[in-house]
Motif scaffolding. Structure first.
Motif, short mmCIF file in Angstrom:
data_model
loop_
_atom_site.label_atom_id
_atom_site.label_comp_id
_atom_site.label_asym_id
_atom_site.label_seq_id
_atom_site.Cartn_x
_atom_site.Cartn_y
_atom_site.Cartn_z
N TYR A 255 0.81 -1.29 0.12
CA TYR A 255 0.05 -0.01 0.01
C TYR A 255 0.79 1.19 0.15
CZ TYR A 255 -3.25 3.73 1.60
OH TYR A 255 -3.75 4.75 1.60
N ARG A 256 2.03 1.25 0.80
CA ARG A 256 2.87 2.45 0.87
C ARG A 256 3.67 2.61 -0.34
NH1 ARG A 256 5.08 6.32 0.17
NH2 ARG A 256 6.29 7.52 1.79
N PHE A 257 3.97 1.28 -1.08
CA PHE A 257 4.56 1.53 -2.25
C PHE A 257 3.82 1.93 -3.42
CE2 PHE A 257 7.54 -1.98 -1.05
CZ PHE A 257 8.10 -1.35 0.05
N GLY A 258 2.33 2.11 -3.15
CA GLY A 258 1.45 2.73 -4.22
C GLY A 258 0.97 1.36 -5.33
N VAL A 259 1.01 0.32 -4.79
CA VAL A 259 0.78 -0.84 -5.62
C VAL A 259 -0.78 -1.12 -5.41
CG1 VAL A 259 1.27 -3.25 -6.31
CG2 VAL A 259 3.07 -1.97 -5.53
N ILE A 260 -1.31 -1.12 -4.13
CA ILE A 260 -2.79 -1.44 -3.70
C ILE A 260 -3.30 -0.32 -3.33
CG2 ILE A 260 -2.24 -3.89 -3.78
CD1 ILE A 260 -2.29 -3.59 -0.89
N GLU A 261 -4.77 -0.41 -3.21
CA GLU A 261 -5.73 0.53 -2.57
C GLU A 261 -6.31 -0.18 -1.58
OE1 GLU A 261 -5.93 3.59 -2.79
OE2 GLU A 261 -5.11 4.14 -4.92
N VAL A 262 -6.48 0.42 -0.08
CA VAL A 262 -7.08 -0.33 0.84
C VAL A 262 -8.27 0.78 1.32
CG1 VAL A 262 -4.92 -1.37 1.33
CG2 VAL A 262 -5.55 0.68 2.52
N PRO A 263 -9.14 0.00 2.19
CA PRO A 263 -10.17 0.90 2.70
C PRO A 263 -9.71 1.90 3.72
CG PRO A 263 -10.83 -1.53 2.90
CD PRO A 263 -9.29 -1.57 2.54
N GLU A 264 -10.19 2.95 3.70
CA GLU A 264 -9.96 4.13 4.43
C GLU A 264 -9.61 3.83 5.99
OE1 GLU A 264 -8.24 7.87 5.52
OE2 GLU A 264 -8.61 6.82 3.18
N LYS A 265 -10.34 3.05 6.54
CA LYS A 265 -10.44 2.59 7.83
C LYS A 265 -9.07 1.81 8.13
CE LYS A 265 -13.35 -1.53 7.58
NZ LYS A 265 -14.48 -2.08 7.92
N ILE A 266 -8.72 0.98 7.16
CA ILE A 266 -7.49 0.07 7.30
C ILE A 266 -6.25 1.01 7.19
CG2 ILE A 266 -6.02 -1.60 6.41
CD1 ILE A 266 -8.56 -3.41 5.88
N ALA A 267 -6.15 1.99 6.25
CA ALA A 267 -5.21 2.86 6.11
C ALA A 267 -4.94 3.65 7.43
CB ALA A 267 -5.47 3.85 4.97
N LYS A 268 -5.94 3.79 8.07
CA LYS A 268 -5.77 4.82 9.37
C LYS A 268 -5.19 3.78 10.37
CE LYS A 268 -9.48 7.84 8.74
NZ LYS A 268 -10.79 8.50 9.33
N LYS A 269 -5.54 2.59 10.59
CA LYS A 269 -4.88 1.32 11.33
C LYS A 269 -3.55 1.32 11.02
CE LYS A 269 -8.95 -1.06 12.80
NZ LYS A 269 -9.53 -2.58 12.94
N MET A 270 -3.19 1.36 9.72
CA MET A 270 -1.69 1.15 9.31
C MET A 270 -0.94 2.55 9.27
SD MET A 270 -1.81 -1.65 6.05
CE MET A 270 -2.64 -0.35 5.12
N GLU A 271 -1.55 3.60 9.87
CA GLU A 271 -1.07 4.89 10.05
C GLU A 271 -0.30 5.20 8.80
OE1 GLU A 271 0.89 5.75 13.85
OE2 GLU A 271 -0.63 4.67 15.08
N LEU A 272 -0.82 4.88 7.55
CA LEU A 272 -0.13 5.53 6.18
C LEU A 272 -1.16 6.07 5.55
CD1 LEU A 272 1.21 1.88 5.43
CD2 LEU A 272 2.49 3.85 6.17
N ARG A 273 -0.68 7.04 4.73
CA ARG A 273 -1.54 7.82 3.86
C ARG A 273 -0.64 7.93 2.52
NH1 ARG A 273 -3.83 7.25 7.75
NH2 ARG A 273 -5.48 8.66 8.78
N ARG A 274 -1.53 7.39 1.47
CA ARG A 274 -0.73 7.87 0.19
C ARG A 274 -1.17 9.25 -0.34
NH1 ARG A 274 -1.81 3.37 -3.30
NH2 ARG A 274 -1.69 4.66 -4.98
#
Length: 245
Positions: free
Chosen positions: A221-240
């Motif tokens: 996800y951080r590398f920009g290869v996949i998209e994930v649900p926003e709620k999971i992005a928040k848990k991973m503390e990552l933002r593209r």
């Protein structure tokens, strides 16, 4: 008798400008002080101060502090008026000079180089979703502060051979334990991720029942290869980057 190592000469003003530019770029992507602070291994207070210096951050408190400061009030007077501590007031004021401590200059130069190399790797991977570019990106993101989809923090390093070269094996450190992710597993997940581009990958196992997938998922996800649900992005503390959402 070995010669003493030659100290590198750093241009403090240049490094300060480059650090501010890099921090602003990161903050424009994350829109969160904490995430930008983790990206650079700095405190959120220092990140905020750099952003204020660059004119890229403000809120009601910073506006009030700076209005009082430029009206001629001292830090002590601002403390009494607003009710903040000295360090808090200073944290809302811009830097007035570059940092000249040699060890800090060296560290900031390294922070800039690491950030730029990671940004470049992600850009190149976006245009060439091949194994070579993926590997270069994995190399660039060693020791990056990742979190799994359930919020557990981890970092990774690449295993090195006797000659010092990186092997295609990731040593993942999570709290007090470490695990290994082999490259063949990473490639299986990557190939599935490429197939799913344009879709929301709602959980790690959507990429396959692969050993180490809980670590590979946030990396992709951080590398920009996949998209994930926003709620999971928040848990991973990552933002593209916002432009890629």
């Amino acid at each position: 008798m070995s010669r003493p190592k030659k100290k590198l000469a750093y241009d403090a003003e240049k490094i300060m400008k480059e650090l501010m530019a890099a921090v602003v770029e990161s903050y424009d992507e994350t829109r969160e002080l904490k995430l930008t602070a983790e990206e650079f291994g700095m405190s959120a207070l220092k990140i905020r101060k750099l952003l204020i210096t660059a004119g890229a951050y403000c809120n009601d408190i910073s506006d009030e502090v700076n209005e009082l400061y430029y009206a001629g009030k001292t830090v002590a007077e601002i403390q009494r008026i607003i009710g903040l501590g000295k360090s808090s007031v200073n944290g809302y004021l811009p830097y007035t000079k570059a940092i000249y401590k040699p060890e800090e200059l060296s560290l900031n130069a390294e922070r800039i180089n690491i950030f730029r190399s990671r940004q470049q790797a992600v850009r190149e991977l976006a245009t060439d979703m091949g194994e070579d570019k993926l590997w270069e990106t994995v190399v660039a993101f060693q020791n990056y502060p990742f979190h799994t989809a359930t919020g557990l923090p981890f970092v990774y390093e690449l295993k090195r051979g006797r000659n010092g070269e990186c092997n295609k094996e990731l040593i993942v450190s999570r709290r007090k334990e470490s695990k290994t992710v082999v490259w063949s597993s990473f490639m299986l997940a990557f190939q599935k991720a490429v197939e799913l581009q344009g879709e929301i990958v709602d959980r790690p196992k959507s990429l396959g029942d692969i050993r180490g997938i809980s670590f590979i998922y946030p990396m992709l996800y951080r590398f920009g290869v996949i998209e994930v649900p926003e709620k999971i992005a928040k848990k991973m503390e990552l933002r593209r980057p916002l432009s890629k959402r």
